[in-house]
Design an enzyme around this catalytic site. Structure first.
Site, PDB file in Angstrom:
ATOM      1  N   LEU A  61     108.296  27.382  87.940  1.00  0.00           N
ATOM      2  CA  LEU A  61     107.099  26.548  87.975  1.00  0.00           C
ATOM      3  C   LEU A  61     107.583  25.171  88.393  1.00  0.00           C
ATOM      4  O   LEU A  61     108.592  24.682  87.863  1.00  0.00           O
ATOM      5  CB  LEU A  61     106.436  26.460  86.592  1.00  0.00           C
ATOM      6  N   ASP A  62     106.898  24.531  89.338  1.00  0.00           N
ATOM      7  CA  ASP A  62     107.386  23.226  89.771  1.00  0.00           C
ATOM      8  C   ASP A  62     107.245  22.193  88.648  1.00  0.00           C
ATOM      9  O   ASP A  62     106.606  22.437  87.626  1.00  0.00           O
ATOM     10  CB  ASP A  62     106.694  22.771  91.071  1.00  0.00           C
ATOM     11  N   GLN A  63     107.857  21.050  88.859  1.00  0.00           N
ATOM     12  CA  GLN A  63     107.956  20.042  87.797  1.00  0.00           C
ATOM     13  C   GLN A  63     106.603  19.654  87.221  1.00  0.00           C
ATOM     14  O   GLN A  63     106.473  19.409  86.011  1.00  0.00           O
ATOM     15  CB  GLN A  63     108.654  18.793  88.344  1.00  0.00           C
TER      16      GLN A  63
END
Length: 237
Positions: free
Chosen positions: A103-105
């Site tokens: 999951l991106d930041q």
């Protein structure tokens, strides 16, 4: 059964396989009192394995956990930039686990981590086509929403059409969507929305296949999967 020493050390939660290789080349690992070499094998149930003179137990049970990842945390076990990462959130886990996908930041929600390398491979391999479902709050001209489910090319890659439905419309004009995708390429949903003139305000993963995020799990908290949830994962993969 004999296994390569780096696999044994990784499976026992001592370190990663790469770090185990460094330990072996550094002469820090012994088997039955003899300094082991890179490529050596041993039987964890029969042989006495030690690192820096400290015994290493036999194989430990595989552990898979569900983390409710908060926004602002990077999906890595170590970040060279010093940013908060998921390793900081799962320090109490009894064994070393690795993220299953990413999951991106700035995204949040369901993130699986596991010590079972075979399971990680099955869940992340494209051939299994496990659908990941997200709740996405978007801002912009609502006429762009139907375009999200159309065939699209993102950075030269033709993605499969997404399953998109409107969950609710907010008083401020934003729209909350349910978006289901298969590939999960880097920032895929954000790029899809941008292509359709929509800006992502919030992105939360709520399901992988038939496994859903536990609604009682607070952001930043984790728990081991139940036997039933592990069966669901096994069936999906």
């Amino acid at each position: 059964m004999e296994q390569r020493l780096q696999k044994i050390l990784s499976g026992a939660g001592i370190c990663s396989r790469r770090a185990a290789e460094q330990m072996l080349t550094g002469g820090r690992v012994t088997v039955n009192g003899r300094t082991a070499q890179l490529g050596d094998k041993a039987d964890p149930e029969r042989d006495q394995i030690a690192v820096d003179g400290k015994p290493v137990g036999g194989a430990v049970r595989a552990v898979t956990i569900m983390l409710n990842k908060p926004a602002g945390v990077v999906t890595t076990m170590h970040d060279e930039k010093g940013r908060r990462c998921v390793a900081d959130l799962v320090r109490g886990c009894p064994v070393r686990v690795l993220p299953v996908g990413r999951l991106d930041q700035y995204s949040e929600g369901l993130l699986l981590l596991s010590s079972d390398g075979a399971l990680i491979h099955r869940l992340t391999h494209p051939k299994h086509e496990i659908t990941k479902r997200y709740e996405v709050t978007v801002r912009g001209d609502a006429s762009g929403i139907p375009k999200l489910s159309e065939p699209m090319v993102i950075e030269g890659y033709r993605i499969r059409p997404a399953a998109v439905s409107v969950l609710r419309r907010l008083d401020n004009g934003d729209t909350v969507l349910s978006i289901g995708i298969h590939e999960g390429r880097n920032r895929q949903i954000r790029r899809m929305c941008a292509r359709c003139g929509l800006r992502v305000i919030r992105l939360k993963r709520v399901a992988e296949g038939r496994l859903t995020l536990d609604p009682s799990l607070a952001p930043g908290k984790w728990r081991e999967l139940t036997a039933r949830e592990m069966q669901i994962l096994s069936d999906d993969a």
